[in-house]
Design an enzyme around this catalytic site. Structure first.
Site, PDB file in Angstrom:
ATOM      1  N   HIS A  17      -1.946   3.690  -0.347  1.00  0.00           N
ATOM      2  CA  HIS A  17      -1.567   3.847  -1.763  1.00  0.00           C
ATOM      3  C   HIS A  17      -2.742   4.423  -2.566  1.00  0.00           C
ATOM      4  O   HIS A  17      -2.571   5.280  -3.420  1.00  0.00           O
ATOM      5  CB  HIS A  17      -1.213   2.490  -2.390  1.00  0.00           C
ATOM      6  CG  HIS A  17       0.026   1.841  -1.852  1.00  0.00           C
ATOM      7  ND1 HIS A  17       0.078   0.507  -1.527  1.00  0.00           N
ATOM      8  CD2 HIS A  17       1.266   2.335  -1.596  1.00  0.00           C
ATOM      9  CE1 HIS A  17       1.292   0.201  -1.098  1.00  0.00           C
ATOM     10  NE2 HIS A  17       2.031   1.294  -1.124  1.00  0.00           N
ATOM     11  N   LYS A  41      11.854 -12.774  -4.792  1.00  0.00           N
ATOM     12  CA  LYS A  41      12.125 -13.441  -3.502  1.00  0.00           C
ATOM     13  C   LYS A  41      11.773 -12.588  -2.285  1.00  0.00           C
ATOM     14  O   LYS A  41      11.464 -13.103  -1.232  1.00  0.00           O
ATOM     15  CB  LYS A  41      13.575 -13.914  -3.430  1.00  0.00           C
ATOM     16  CG  LYS A  41      14.590 -12.848  -3.647  1.00  0.00           C
ATOM     17  CD  LYS A  41      15.995 -13.425  -3.676  1.00  0.00           C
ATOM     18  CE  LYS A  41      16.964 -12.304  -4.029  1.00  0.00           C
ATOM     19  NZ  LYS A  41      18.304 -12.670  -4.138  1.00  0.00           N
ATOM     20  N   ARG A  90       4.987   9.436   4.101  1.00  0.00           N
ATOM     21  CA  ARG A  90       4.388   9.218   5.414  1.00  0.00           C
ATOM     22  C   ARG A  90       5.134   9.989   6.489  1.00  0.00           C
ATOM     23  O   ARG A  90       4.736  11.034   6.903  1.00  0.00           O
ATOM     24  CB  ARG A  90       4.350   7.724   5.758  1.00  0.00           C
ATOM     25  CG  ARG A  90       3.143   7.022   5.200  1.00  0.00           C
ATOM     26  CD  ARG A  90       3.329   5.554   5.112  1.00  0.00           C
ATOM     27  NE  ARG A  90       4.463   5.233   4.259  1.00  0.00           N
ATOM     28  CZ  ARG A  90       4.883   4.022   3.973  1.00  0.00           C
ATOM     29  NH1 ARG A  90       4.277   2.995   4.506  1.00  0.00           N
ATOM     30  NH2 ARG A  90       5.892   3.833   3.169  1.00  0.00           N
ATOM     31  N   SER A 128       2.635  -1.730   3.594  1.00  0.00           N
ATOM     32  CA  SER A 128       2.382  -3.088   3.109  1.00  0.00           C
ATOM     33  C   SER A 128       3.042  -4.108   4.031  1.00  0.00           C
ATOM     34  O   SER A 128       2.459  -5.141   4.355  1.00  0.00           O
ATOM     35  CB  SER A 128       2.929  -3.257   1.688  1.00  0.00           C
ATOM     36  OG  SER A 128       2.302  -2.375   0.807  1.00  0.00           O
TER      37      SER A 128
HETATM   38  P1  ADP Z   1       8.342   1.344  -2.852  1.00  0.00           P
HETATM   39  O1  ADP Z   1       8.935  -0.011  -2.645  1.00  0.00           O
HETATM   40  O2  ADP Z   1       8.635   1.951  -4.178  1.00  0.00           O
HETATM   41  O3  ADP Z   1       8.518   2.314  -1.727  1.00  0.00           O
HETATM   42  P2  ADP Z   1       5.638   1.000  -1.930  1.00  0.00           P
HETATM   43  O4  ADP Z   1       4.631   0.115  -2.552  1.00  0.00           O
HETATM   44  O5  ADP Z   1       6.090   0.660  -0.564  1.00  0.00           O
HETATM   45  O6  ADP Z   1       6.797   1.025  -2.992  1.00  0.00           O
HETATM   46  O7  ADP Z   1       5.106   2.493  -1.922  1.00  0.00           O
HETATM   47  C1  ADP Z   1       4.831   3.200  -3.104  1.00  0.00           C
HETATM   48  C2  ADP Z   1       4.671   4.681  -2.773  1.00  0.00           C
HETATM   49  O8  ADP Z   1       3.523   4.867  -1.941  1.00  0.00           O
HETATM   50  C3  ADP Z   1       5.857   5.266  -2.011  1.00  0.00           C
HETATM   51  O9  ADP Z   1       6.029   6.604  -2.427  1.00  0.00           O
HETATM   52  C4  ADP Z   1       5.390   5.218  -0.560  1.00  0.00           C
HETATM   53  O10 ADP Z   1       6.025   6.203   0.237  1.00  0.00           O
HETATM   54  C5  ADP Z   1       3.905   5.527  -0.748  1.00  0.00           C
HETATM   55  N1  ADP Z   1       3.100   5.013   0.359  1.00  0.00           N
HETATM   56  C6  ADP Z   1       3.106   3.772   0.891  1.00  0.00           C
HETATM   57  N2  ADP Z   1       2.207   3.677   1.905  1.00  0.00           N
HETATM   58  C7  ADP Z   1       1.628   4.912   2.021  1.00  0.00           C
HETATM   59  C8  ADP Z   1       0.644   5.479   2.892  1.00  0.00           C
HETATM   60  N3  ADP Z   1       0.087   4.772   3.878  1.00  0.00           N
HETATM   61  N4  ADP Z   1       0.311   6.789   2.719  1.00  0.00           N
HETATM   62  C9  ADP Z   1       0.907   7.509   1.738  1.00  0.00           C
HETATM   63  N5  ADP Z   1       1.850   7.039   0.892  1.00  0.00           N
HETATM   64  C10 ADP Z   1       2.201   5.760   1.020  1.00  0.00           C
END
Ligand code: ADP
Length: 167
Positions: A17, A41, A90, A128
């Site tokens: 992120h 939840k 990704r 995550s």
């Molecule tokens: P959401 O639930 O909105 O997908 P996330 O917290 O999982 O929220 O991810 C937020 C953004 O960051 C999304 O666009 C996701 O694709 C991107 N993202 C998550 N992990 C990575 C990573 N390792 N590299 C690049 N982008 C990422």
């Protein structure tokens, strides 16, 4: 002046992120990182905790701020006067989901553009959910998240393992 929002659950924020946040902050004049206030939840960290973990992780970005939000992302973008929504991509699974969301958002808000950043190779495998699983099983996640996030994860899991009534 171009203001962008970078929305996500960030449960918790990872180095993947942060890589996207760094690159977006370098490209746009202002970046608003917005933490989605979804029902708790399904999440490990509360909205307040996720916002705090993110704030601490981006103190080096002068033109970025972190705020919680709820409701439609495009609605929030408009409220913030942002013309761009930033997302990270990704692999193919991210692409399909983002593509669908982008088409819907474009229909609802043609004035707002989606800008996707391709993940850097070293962060391709970081998510995550996977890192929470690894941490719960005792894996070393210190290279995947900032130190304060690793500490927060370890604390959460040790609290969860304690029996009710235990200090
Ligand atoms: P959401 O639930 O909105 O997908 P996330 O917290 O999982 O929220 O991810 C937020 C953004 O960051 C999304 O666009 C996701 O694709 C991107 N993202 C998550 N992990 C990575 C990573 N390792 N590299 C690049 N982008 C990422």
């Amino acid at each position: 002046m171009t203001r962008a929002i970078y929305p996500g659950s960030f449960d918790p924020v990872t180095n993947g992120h942060l890589d996207i946040a760094d690159r977006a902050a370098a490209l746009f004049d202002e970046l608003i990182i917005c933490v989605y206030d979804v029902p708790q939840k399904h999440l490990m960290f509360t909205t307040k905790e996720r916002v705090e973990l993110m704030r601490k992780a981006v103190t080096h970005l002068q033109n970025a701020q972190v705020v919680p939000y709820t409701g439609l992302t495009i609605g929030f973008a408009r409220e913030m006067n942002a013309r761009v929504i930033v997302r990270g991509l990704r692999m193919t699974s991210d692409f399909e989901r983002e593509f669908e969301m982008a088409l819907m958002n474009k229909k609802l808000a043609p004035d707002i553009e989606l800008v996707c950043f391709m993940t850097s190779l070293e962060y391709q495998f970081i998510s995550s959910s996977l890192l929470k699983e690894a941490c719960e099983l005792g894996g070393d996640i210190s290279n995947l998240v900032p130190n304060h996030v690793a500490d927060a994860l370890v604390k959460k899991f040790s609290l969860a393992k304690k029996k009710p009534g235990q200090q």
